[in-house]
Design an enzyme around this catalytic site. Structure first.
Site, PDB file in Angstrom:
ATOM      1  N   ASP A 177      18.343  13.257  -3.001  1.00  0.00           N
ATOM      2  CA  ASP A 177      17.005  13.823  -3.156  1.00  0.00           C
ATOM      3  C   ASP A 177      16.492  13.532  -4.553  1.00  0.00           C
ATOM      4  O   ASP A 177      17.259  13.501  -5.514  1.00  0.00           O
ATOM      5  CB  ASP A 177      17.030  15.337  -2.912  1.00  0.00           C
ATOM      6  CG  ASP A 177      17.883  16.073  -3.931  1.00  0.00           C
ATOM      7  OD1 ASP A 177      17.327  16.610  -4.907  1.00  0.00           O
ATOM      8  OD2 ASP A 177      19.123  16.090  -3.772  1.00  0.00           O
ATOM      9  N   SER A 178      15.196  13.287  -4.662  1.00  0.00           N
ATOM     10  CA  SER A 178      14.524  13.077  -5.949  1.00  0.00           C
ATOM     11  C   SER A 178      15.188  11.942  -6.723  1.00  0.00           C
ATOM     12  O   SER A 178      15.228  10.813  -6.246  1.00  0.00           O
ATOM     13  CB  SER A 178      14.501  14.389  -6.742  1.00  0.00           C
ATOM     14  OG  SER A 178      13.583  14.332  -7.805  1.00  0.00           O
ATOM     15  N   ALA A 179      15.745  12.213  -7.904  1.00  0.00           N
ATOM     16  CA  ALA A 179      16.453  11.165  -8.644  1.00  0.00           C
ATOM     17  C   ALA A 179      17.605  10.604  -7.824  1.00  0.00           C
ATOM     18  O   ALA A 179      17.922   9.412  -7.895  1.00  0.00           O
ATOM     19  CB  ALA A 179      16.961  11.720  -9.970  1.00  0.00           C
TER      20      ALA A 179
END
Length: 332
Positions: A177-179
């Site tokens: 998720d995200s990074a």
């Protein structure tokens, strides 16, 4: 490893510290000070590995590289391990802007525990080194080393007995998720361009991906300048050697190897109210135009923000997300 690495521990702030000593404020993530101290403002809580009585998932922490301080938390659904067949493997890369959070945080422990239970997979949640102590691309290199470490168990004689006994390395999934979604994407490209002998990546799940670019797309132009500036400030902070916002590390459109993605299925999760949502839709468009021969789809959560499922995991939308995430792994 009986406890998380010492590098995860953020020292308590000196009560005599003043804002005049502040060098950089990237709230709500962290602050840095003139004397070199780094004060992480969130993502510092850790929970121990355990046998969860509700799901019957057992977890433990292992060292991948002691010299490089790379480790992981591994999850096995014990009821599934009693059967006579091996289980798919989910290699997961946590989010946190490349500078906060760990696999040992309550959010990620609980999420991997739920996925291992409901999807019937062996979970490997990677602890890569974080910026600013270790600026990018260290996190990507650590994650690549972790993937090769997983592959070292192909013939059942690797260093971790749980993977030797339970892991089917012909059915590997990458996710984050995200990074961590940024990392999972790059791991997929590297699998396609370099290969990992003994390991077959079946699919990749990208959740609220940390992608960006110089040119505004979709609704980004209508967002507040403060939000846009924070994304750009964060990127230059974690990757000080970057060539800019069109660096392939942050902008997949600029990666000449995008069409060599090393799997046949990709799912991109976006949240309607997330600043990064349009980047997820645009990623699908770029991947389809790249010449890659696989199938990519986008799943959108209406009315939700960035990584909402971690902060409110029992909500209706979070449970729907989890169900869709699991169905992608089980290909149902």
């Amino acid at each position: 490893m009986s406890s998380p690495p010492s590098s995860l521990i953020t020292p308590a702030m000196d009560p005599t510290s003043t804002e005049e000593e502040l060098v950089l404020d990237i709230s709500p993530f962290l602050k840095t000070y003139k004397d070199g101290r780094i004060h992480r403002l969130m993502g510092c809580d850790v929970v121990p590995p355990s046998l969860d009585p509700t799901t019957n998932v057992e977890s433990k922490d292992i060292v991948i590289s002691e010299t490089e301080d790379i480790s992981a938390r591994i999850f096995i659904p014990k009821s599934k391990t009693q059967q006579n067949h091996k289980l798919p493997v989910l290699v997961y890369f946590h989010g946190g802007g490349f500078c906060i959070e760990t696999p040992f945080s309550p959010h990620y422990h609980n999420f991997l525990n739920a996925v291992a239970s409901e999807a019937g997979v062996v979970g490997v949640s990677v602890h890569y080194r974080r910026a600013p102590e270790h600026p990018l691309p260290v996190a990507h290199e650590d994650s690549w080393a972790s993937l090769k470490w997983v592959a070292s168990h192909t013939y059942g004689n690797g260093p971790e007995e749980w993977l030797n006994r339970y892991a089917d390395l012909d059915r590997v999934f990458l996710a984050g998720d995200s990074a961590g979604a940024n990392i999972a994407h790059h791991m997929g490209v590297r699998v396609g361009t370099q290969g990992v002998p003994g390991l077959k990546v079946e699919g990749i799940a990208l959740v609220h991906s940390f992608f960006w670019g110089e040119e505004r797309i979709g609704s980004e132009a209508s967002k507040g300048n403060g939000s846009l500036a924070l994304v750009e400030k964060m990127w230059k902070f974690v990757c000080p050697t970057t060539i800019g916002l069109d660096d392939p590390l942050i902008n997949p459109e600029k990666d000449p190897n995008l069409g060599k993605m090393g799997c046949q299925r990709v799912v991109v999760f976006v949240a309607e109210n997330d600043l990064l949502a349009d980047r997820g839709w645009y990623y699908k468009e770029c991947l389809e135009k790249s010449g890659w021969g696989g199938v990519v789809e986008v799943v959108e959560a209406k009315g939700e923000g960035h990584v909402f499922h971690l902060f409110n995991p029992k909500s209706e939308n979070a449970l729907s997300f989890l169900s869709r995430f699991i169905s992608f792994i089980n290909h149902t």
